[in-house]
Design a protein around this motif. Structure first.
Motif, short mmCIF file in Angstrom:
data_model
loop_
_atom_site.label_atom_id
_atom_site.label_comp_id
_atom_site.label_asym_id
_atom_site.label_seq_id
_atom_site.Cartn_x
_atom_site.Cartn_y
_atom_site.Cartn_z
N CYS A 1 40.82 -13.65 7.21
CA CYS A 1 39.43 -13.22 7.07
C CYS A 1 39.39 -11.72 6.85
CB CYS A 1 38.64 -13.58 8.33
SG CYS A 1 38.63 -15.35 8.69
N ALA A 2 38.65 -11.32 5.83
CA ALA A 2 38.44 -9.90 5.54
C ALA A 2 37.10 -9.48 6.14
CB ALA A 2 38.46 -9.65 4.04
N GLU A 3 37.11 -8.39 6.92
CA GLU A 3 35.95 -8.00 7.72
C GLU A 3 35.36 -6.66 7.24
OE1 GLU A 3 34.82 -9.50 10.69
OE2 GLU A 3 36.53 -10.50 11.61
N SER A 4 34.07 -6.50 7.51
CA SER A 4 33.42 -5.21 7.29
C SER A 4 32.22 -5.08 8.19
CB SER A 4 32.96 -5.06 5.83
OG SER A 4 32.23 -3.85 5.66
N PHE A 5 32.06 -3.90 8.77
CA PHE A 5 30.79 -3.52 9.37
C PHE A 5 30.44 -2.13 8.86
CE2 PHE A 5 28.17 -1.28 12.47
CZ PHE A 5 27.05 -2.11 12.44
N ILE A 6 29.24 -1.99 8.32
CA ILE A 6 28.77 -0.71 7.81
C ILE A 6 27.49 -0.33 8.56
CG2 ILE A 6 27.87 0.55 5.82
CD1 ILE A 6 30.84 0.03 5.60
N GLY A 7 27.60 0.69 9.39
CA GLY A 7 26.47 1.20 10.14
C GLY A 7 26.78 2.60 10.63
N GLU A 8 25.81 3.49 10.58
CA GLU A 8 26.01 4.88 10.99
C GLU A 8 25.59 5.09 12.44
OE1 GLU A 8 24.81 8.11 8.19
OE2 GLU A 8 23.80 6.45 7.15
N PRO B 1 33.03 6.15 12.46
CA PRO B 1 32.97 5.96 13.91
C PRO B 1 32.65 4.53 14.34
CG PRO B 1 31.87 7.99 13.30
CD PRO B 1 32.17 7.26 12.02
N ARG B 2 31.90 3.78 13.51
CA ARG B 2 31.55 2.41 13.89
C ARG B 2 32.18 1.37 12.98
NH1 ARG B 2 25.27 3.08 16.13
NH2 ARG B 2 25.95 4.15 18.03
N ARG B 3 33.29 1.75 12.32
CA ARG B 3 33.99 0.82 11.44
C ARG B 3 34.47 -0.39 12.24
NH1 ARG B 3 37.31 4.84 12.86
NH2 ARG B 3 39.50 4.44 13.40
N TYR B 4 34.67 -1.51 11.55
CA TYR B 4 35.16 -2.70 12.23
C TYR B 4 36.59 -2.46 12.68
CZ TYR B 4 35.10 -7.51 13.67
OH TYR B 4 35.11 -8.65 14.44
N MET B 5 36.98 -3.07 13.80
CA MET B 5 38.25 -2.77 14.44
C MET B 5 39.46 -3.25 13.64
SD MET B 5 38.17 -5.66 17.43
CE MET B 5 36.45 -5.39 17.76
N MET B 6 39.28 -4.15 12.70
CA MET B 6 40.40 -4.63 11.89
C MET B 6 39.91 -4.90 10.47
SD MET B 6 40.68 -8.43 13.62
CE MET B 6 40.57 -7.74 15.28
N LEU B 7 40.82 -4.83 9.52
CA LEU B 7 40.49 -5.14 8.13
C LEU B 7 40.61 -6.63 7.85
CD1 LEU B 7 42.52 -2.28 6.42
CD2 LEU B 7 40.04 -2.35 6.77
N VAL B 8 41.66 -7.22 8.41
CA VAL B 8 41.99 -8.62 8.13
C VAL B 8 42.57 -9.23 9.40
CG1 VAL B 8 43.55 -10.15 6.85
CG2 VAL B 8 42.45 -8.25 5.66
N HIS B 9 42.23 -10.49 9.65
CA HIS B 9 42.90 -11.24 10.72
C HIS B 9 43.08 -12.68 10.27
CE1 HIS B 9 39.43 -13.63 12.07
NE2 HIS B 9 38.70 -12.54 11.84
N VAL C 1 25.23 -3.63 8.66
CA VAL C 1 25.54 -4.89 7.96
C VAL C 1 26.94 -5.35 8.32
CG1 VAL C 1 25.99 -5.93 5.71
CG2 VAL C 1 23.96 -4.53 6.04
N LYS C 2 27.06 -6.61 8.75
CA LYS C 2 28.34 -7.24 9.05
C LYS C 2 28.58 -8.34 8.02
CE LYS C 2 31.93 -8.56 11.62
NZ LYS C 2 32.43 -9.68 10.83
N LEU C 3 29.72 -8.26 7.31
CA LEU C 3 30.10 -9.28 6.34
C LEU C 3 31.56 -9.66 6.57
CD1 LEU C 3 28.50 -7.97 3.00
CD2 LEU C 3 27.61 -9.72 4.55
N GLU C 4 31.87 -10.90 6.24
CA GLU C 4 33.24 -11.40 6.42
C GLU C 4 33.45 -12.60 5.51
OE1 GLU C 4 36.06 -12.98 10.14
OE2 GLU C 4 33.89 -12.76 10.38
N GLU C 5 34.63 -12.67 4.92
CA GLU C 5 34.98 -13.79 4.03
C GLU C 5 36.30 -14.39 4.47
OE1 GLU C 5 33.56 -16.10 2.18
OE2 GLU C 5 32.92 -14.70 0.62
#
Length: 424
Positions: free
Chosen positions: A383-390, A342-350, A397-401
């Motif tokens: 950029c590869a994105e992630s947000f992990i939160g319930e 439900p709270r996944r980041y809106m995109m995987l890569v941009h 946690v928000k991470l991006e490379e």
């Protein structure tokens, strides 16, 4: 050991001083090694190539990022994003005419990409008051004149920003209008060698700022105080601005997209941020990091969230190969556990360049609603994105490379590793 390939340019930034508050990167030296003339002329050539491909005779660009890309010139970038009055006419074949704001005509001096500079006409109520219709007519006359002379027989003009009443004047004159964002985004998607140097420099500056933020965070400081270190480092190293204010601590990290404020950071709080930094030469460093404020060790839950976000970013970066379709990537990407969907980041890569750019790649579940297909290409920076939160969880946690796509796959531009974990 990092699972992401490192660029040959990805190394601890060369330093000019060990003293706090002084420059840590030789900015003048690094900029000198970038061929500015080739940077500008190659970008203009890419714009014209895309205009030809779309069968447009010219483009009229008012978005300051598109103006920067097509000409290399800049002037009050943030102000002109909301105050029209600076624009450029770029024909496929003919002179590039810059319409500059106010008495700023000298700012295009020495740019091979600009053939003529004229005072801009701003049909903007702040400047014109009730004379807006008159100024719109004046604005249109000059654009129509240029289209008649250099816009081709079909009079097809690509426009990125244009007030509807101004557009109507062009249409009445027989000019067909099209969206300039498509050819501009396509032009900006694959980076030239000089652009890659600029992007590496921006990321190097962001790495310095991230290290300083880690070294500076202490219980009792506010989110705004911590965030200011990124701004200070960027500006001191010839950077330009920060796109957003995405730094949050403790319970404000979940859900994501809460901008930083006056909350006092406490010992053991999770701190997460997204740089969204427009650095030297106008290029973007888009990195997200998370760590725990000193004073208490990371909790088991914080470690779990971090490890999942790290796994998503590392796995997805390893997948990226030139020639891979977005659909294939979306089907193979790291599967977000159900509780975090439900709270996944809106995109995987941009994409990343002068700002967030095309392409945008979604996961398979979002493909029908917002996805589109395409192919990863060598020379893209993404950029590869992630947000992990319930939902109902205390923190996230928000991470991006940020990586460069090469013939061998994705190589990281940052020397600040995600493998460092949560401890500052």
């Amino acid at each position: 050991m990092s699972r992401i390939r490192e660029s040959a340019a990805s190394r601890p930034p060369e330093t000019s001083s060990e003293h706090p508050g002084q420059l840590e990167i030789d900015i003048p030296g690094r900029l000198e090694r970038i061929d500015a003339r080739r940077l500008n002329t190659d970008r203009l050539a890419r714009v014209r190539e895309q205009l030809v491909r779309a069968d447009y005779g010219a483009a009229l660009l008012a978005d300051p990022l598109n103006i920067r890309y097509a000409t290399g010139t800049r002037n009050m970038q943030i102000w002109t994003m909301h105050a029209p009055g600076r624009y450029v006419f770029v024909p496929v074949d003919g002179p590039v005419v810059m319409f500059e704001f106010g008495t700023s005509l000298h700012l295009a001096d020495g740019f091979e990409t600009v053939d003529e500079v004229r005072p801009g006409t701003s049909p903007f109520y702040f400047l014109t008051g009730p004379r807006r219709p008159e100024k719109s007519e004046q604005w249109a006359r000059e654009v129509i004149e240029l289209m008649r002379a250099h816009g081709g027989t079909d009079q097809r003009l690509a426009v990125d920003r244009c007030e509807p009443w101004n557009a109507e004047l062009l249409v009445r004159a027989g000019i067909s209008l099209f969206d300039a964002q498509e050819p501009l985004e396509l032009a900006r998607m694959v980076k030239t060698p000089e652009e890659i140097q600029c992007l590496q420099l921006a990321v190097d500056v962001a790495d310095v700022a991230i290290r300083r933020m880690r070294e500076s965070v202490v219980p009792g400081m506010t989110e705004n105080q911590l965030w200011s270190i990124l701004h200070e480092t960027n500006i001191a190293h010839d950077g330009e601005w920060i796109e957003c204010r995405l730094l949050a601590s403790g319970p404000r990290t979940n859900p994501w997209f809460q901008e930083c404020g006056n909350r006092v950071i406490e010992a053991g709080d999770l701190v997460a941020f997204d740089t969204d930094m427009i650095g030297p030469a106008g290029y973007m460093a888009d990195l997200s990091r998370a760590f725990v404020c000193p004073g208490k060790p990371p909790t088991g839950e914080q470690r779990r969230l971090y490890e999942l976000a790290q796994e998503q970013v590392l796995t997805n970066v390893e997948l990226i190969q030139p020639g891979m379709s977005f659909a294939e990537f979306g089907a193979k990407c790291w599967a977000v556990p159900a509780e975090f969907v439900p709270r996944r980041y809106m995109m995987l890569v941009h994409g990343a360049g002068l700002a967030d750019e095309s392409p945008v790649v979604t996961c398979a579940a979002d493909r029908e609603q917002s996805g589109y297909d395409g192919v990863f290409e060598e020379g893209m920076v993404v950029c590869a994105e992630s947000f992990i939160g319930e939902v109902g969880g205390r923190e996230g946690v928000k991470l991006e490379e940020q990586v460069l796509i090469t013939a061998q796959g994705a190589v990281r531009l940052s020397s600040d590793s995600l493998d460092g974990g949560l401890v500052v």
